[in-house]
Design a protein around this motif. Structure first.
Motif, PDB file in Angstrom:
ATOM      1  N   UNK A  98       0.869  -1.226   0.007  1.00  0.00           N
ATOM      2  CA  UNK A  98      -0.039   0.032   0.100  1.00  0.00           C
ATOM      3  C   UNK A  98       0.703   1.277   0.021  1.00  0.00           C
ATOM      4  N   UNK A  99       1.956   1.347   0.729  1.00  0.00           N
ATOM      5  CA  UNK A  99       2.783   2.358   1.017  1.00  0.00           C
ATOM      6  C   UNK A  99       3.588   2.598  -0.410  1.00  0.00           C
ATOM      7  N   UNK A 100       4.125   1.590  -1.121  1.00  0.00           N
ATOM      8  CA  UNK A 100       4.726   1.456  -2.166  1.00  0.00           C
ATOM      9  C   UNK A 100       3.724   2.174  -3.428  1.00  0.00           C
ATOM     10  N   UNK A 101       2.535   1.773  -3.397  1.00  0.00           N
ATOM     11  CA  UNK A 101       1.748   2.326  -4.340  1.00  0.00           C
ATOM     12  C   UNK A 101       1.388   3.837  -4.088  1.00  0.00           C
ATOM     13  N   UNK A 102       1.506   4.134  -3.088  1.00  0.00           N
ATOM     14  CA  UNK A 102       1.353   5.839  -2.673  1.00  0.00           C
ATOM     15  C   UNK A 102       2.420   6.609  -3.185  1.00  0.00           C
ATOM     16  N   UNK A 103       3.546   5.982  -3.358  1.00  0.00           N
ATOM     17  CA  UNK A 103       4.771   6.758  -3.911  1.00  0.00           C
ATOM     18  C   UNK A 103       4.606   7.075  -5.426  1.00  0.00           C
ATOM     19  N   UNK A 104       3.880   6.433  -6.056  1.00  0.00           N
ATOM     20  CA  UNK A 104       3.843   6.755  -7.579  1.00  0.00           C
ATOM     21  C   UNK A 104       2.770   5.994  -8.129  1.00  0.00           C
ATOM     22  N   UNK A 105       2.228   6.473  -9.231  1.00  0.00           N
ATOM     23  CA  UNK A 105       1.094   5.931  -9.896  1.00  0.00           C
ATOM     24  C   UNK A 105       1.723   4.766 -11.032  1.00  0.00           C
ATOM     25  N   UNK A 106       3.004   4.536 -11.063  1.00  0.00           N
ATOM     26  CA  UNK A 106       3.536   3.649 -12.014  1.00  0.00           C
ATOM     27  C   UNK A 106       3.514   2.027 -11.219  1.00  0.00           C
TER      28      UNK A 106
END
Length: 176
Positions: A98-106
């Protein structure tokens, strides 16, 4: 929408590393263009295990992946990472993702190693597997898939052939 992608190389007999985390068998393919640059252009964050991180440090690859990186670890590194976007965490992988997905929309790259890949696969948190298979038989080492725990069906997308006999299989999960 971003995907969670396991992008990893194995020997023909399914090992991501030989004994003692030996990855030297992969070095003979360093000069092969297997689409890495195109793949990495899709990546906004990385999740990897501590052993994979330590191998990167050992080989001087600290700056090879200049995106936010989440290292799954129960302990902090001996020395502070040179980059401020490297985070060591022992949080549950769902929270880390979840945190990794919040960093970027890639896309998020599940980089390795095998244990991390298995955790994400068992919890059906991978959308795509890009598997580069080297024409090498190691005989023993660290198995990529180990015990999946149950049958998981995949759908073959692309098959790519590269120099030196390297092939790449791209799979999507059929149902999640």
């Amino acid at each position: 929408m971003s995907k969670v992608v396991l992008y990893i190389a194995t020997s023909l007999d399914g090992f991501v590393a030989g004994e003692n985390d030996d990855i030297s068998w992969l070095f003979q393919f360093n000069d092969v263009d297997y689409g890495y640059d195109a793949f990495f252009s899709r990546i906004g964050a990385i999740v990897e295990g501590r052993r994979a991180y330590d191998l990167e440090i050992k080989h001087g690859w600290e700056h090879a992946h200049p995106v936010s990186t989440f290292v799954l670890s129960h302990s902090q590194p001996e020395r502070k990472p040179l980059r401020s976007d490297i985070v060591f965490t022992d949080d549950d992988i769902a929270d880390v993702l979840r945190r990794a997905k919040q960093v970027s929309d890639k896309d998020v790259w599940i980089e390795g190693g095998a244990n991390v890949a298995q955790q994400f696969i068992k919890r059906r948190m991978v959308d795509e597997i890009v598997l580069s298979i080297a024409p090498v038989l190691l005989g023993r080492g660290i198995s990529l898939f180990g015990d999946a725990g149950e049958q998981l069906n995949l759908s073959l997308g692309e098959v790519r052939r590269f120099d030196k006999g390297l092939v790449q299989l791209c799979y999507d999960f059929q149902s999640r």
